[in-house]
Design an enzyme around this catalytic site. Structure first.
Site, PDB file in Angstrom:
ATOM      1  CD  GLU A 200     -10.254   4.200   6.870  1.00  0.00           C
ATOM      2  OE1 GLU A 200     -11.046   3.356   7.325  1.00  0.00           O
ATOM      3  OE2 GLU A 200     -10.194   4.499   5.674  1.00  0.00           O
TER       4      GLU A 200
ATOM      5  CD  GLU B 128      -7.206   3.521   2.625  1.00  0.00           C
ATOM      6  OE1 GLU B 128      -8.400   3.186   2.455  1.00  0.00           O
ATOM      7  OE2 GLU B 128      -6.525   3.155   3.592  1.00  0.00           O
TER       8      GLU B 128
END
Ligand code: GCO
Length: 472
Positions: A178, A377
């Site tokens: 991220e 995720e």
């Protein structure tokens, strides 16, 4: 019995909507679980320093102890084994491996991670290693951090150390987790370490993350011992490398053309800003044009490095926001604003929108056509209080996971190359600026005693994995 029925019985309740090589896993990250920050020669990371700033993390909490996984890792591996996962996604701590940010690697930390990797392999669990999940050495932050070009070079060296030291034990790698968070959320929104509010610096940080990723890709090609890792379903010993992104693709508030257009523009910052350069399309002009003061510090050769061919894109998905068109103004330079969604919300206040995952997978598949996609995720925070009998009945989490896995089934049926799913997270852990107040785990952790207690969702997910998908 007709033979088709025989076959169905022979297969048990195995779900055949997920391809045979689909991977079931679970994920964590170093700073969120390890604790013992200074043990075995570790140095302060930017998150250690940030947590000490008054007001930075809820209640002044920090990762000093976290889940104490630096000491309790054998117990963690038993939990993984009990869950039956095929793969475990975890991250290496840069501040432990290169405590000075550069130079000689720290043998004690490398030995720890090697022991850990060996134990995972011995348990038949494939390691999926994230090189960087935000805990870089604080000394590098003091030298300028990601807004400085030097950070990209340091990261490239660090990645190369990781590939050389662990490449014989792991062949599934993720360069960055991220980068939107460790650039914009960290240097512009100030919500994550180091907590700055400097948009120009944040966009330099975006470029340097991507450049660092490109340098890691070069190092990977040079340093990987090909095909030497003994286990693995994803390509059976064939090395793979990718990046993990949290794309933001808001949906339009209405079907009006201007709202649709606004939603498309709203997707630029967390999606095109990363996906376009990674796929050789440069930075999105439309987005940058809205901020005339910003420029990406691109030097000759950078964009080619950034566009190195990836084996997969990992997507972290939790929620989806809604935007509507508004007139361009100082407050809304891109002509949109976020509005409230009326879906049920998790403990994080994030609306539960499985359909958003479907939309995201379709848009990514159609626009950039990655070779393979993984959900790296997906999960939710719930209140998760143990009952009097000590059992955690987290039905909301089970419902959340089921609805998102249904979307995965649909995506596969549509021909989207979705190859695996990693639930976030194995156990409750340090949820960044929220400290320990938000629980994402399949396993409940009592942070006073470190007692780990599988929740109902752990048992449910174990059955999903055993049946290779949702009950049919
Ligand atoms: C992130 C990180 C995880 C979080 C999880 C829940 O997305 O912020 O990758 O470390 O804990 O996403 O917020």
């Amino acid at each position: 019995m007709p033979s088709s029925l025989n076959q169905a019985f022979a297969r048990g309740r195995r779900n055949d909507r997920f391809p045979d090589d689909f991977i079931w896993g679970v994920a964590t990250a170093s700073y969120q679980i390890e604790g013992s920050r200074r043990a075995d020669g570790g140095a302060d990371s930017v998150w250690d320093a940030f947590s000490r700033k008054p007001g930075a993390v809820l209640g002044g909490m920090n990762g000093d102890l976290a889940c104490d996984s630096w000491n309790r890792w054998r117990e963690d591996i038993e939990l993984l084994r009990g869950l039956g996962v095929e793969a475990y996604r975890f991250s290496l701590s840069w501040a432990r491996i290169l405590p000075e940010g550069r130079g000689k690697p720290n043998r004690a930390a490398i030995d720890w991670y090697r022991r850990f990797l060996e134990a995972l392999l011995a348990a038949g669990i494939e390691p999926w290693v994230t090189v960087y999940h935000w805990d870089h050495p604080n000394c590098l932050e003091e030298e300028g951090g990601w807004p400085s070009r030097d950070m990209a070079l340091r990261y490239g060296e660090y990645a190369s150390v990781c590939f050389r030291e662990f490449g014989d034990l792991a062949d599934k790698w993720i360069t960055l987790n991220e980068p939107w968070c460790s650039s914009l959320l960290s240097y512009d929104r100030g919500f994550h370490a180091p907590g700055l509010h400097d948009k120009a610096a944040a966009y330099r940080a975006v470029h340097h993350h991507l450049l660092g990723h490109g340098l890691a890709m070069e190092a990977w090609k040079a340093d990987t011992p090909i095909g030497s890792v003994p286990t693995g379903k994803a390509g059976k010993g064939s090395p793979q490398i990718g990046i993990v992104l949290n794309l933001g693709l808001p949906r339009p508030a209405t079907r009006r053309e201007e709202d649709k257009e606004a939603a498309s523009r709203a997707g630029d910052e967390a999606t095109a800003l990363f996906m376009d350069p990674l796929h050789g399309r440069g930075y999105p002009e439309r987005h940058l044009a809205a901020y005339p003061g910003l420029s990406m510090p691109v030097q000759p050769g950078d964009m080619e490095k950034i566009a190195a061919a990836l084996d997969f894109i990992g997507l972290n998905y939790y929620s989806e926001s809604v935007v509507e068109a508004v007139p361009v103004s100082k407050e809304h330079p891109e002509g949109f604003r976020e509005i409230e969604s009326f879906h049920d919300k998790t403990e994080m206040g994030w609306p539960i929108v499985p359909g958003g995952l479907a939309r995201m997978l379709r848009i990514v598949h159609e626009t950039w056509k990655p070779k393979a996609l993984y959900i790296t995720e997906n999960g939710c925070a719930c209140p998760d209080l143990p009952d009097v009998d000590g059992r955690v009945r987290d039905k909301d989490r089970i419902d959340y996971l089921r609805s998102h896995l249904e979307v995965c089934e649909e995506a596969i049926a549509e021909g989207i190359p979705l190859k695996g799913y990693f639930e976030w997270s194995l156990m409750d852990n340090f949820e960044w600026a929220w400290g320990y107040s938000k629980r994402f785990g399949l396993v409940h952790v009592d942070f006073k005693t470190q007692v780990r207690r599988p929740k109902d969702s752990y048992n449910w997910y174990r059955e999903v994995i055993a049946g290779h998908g949702l009950e049919t």
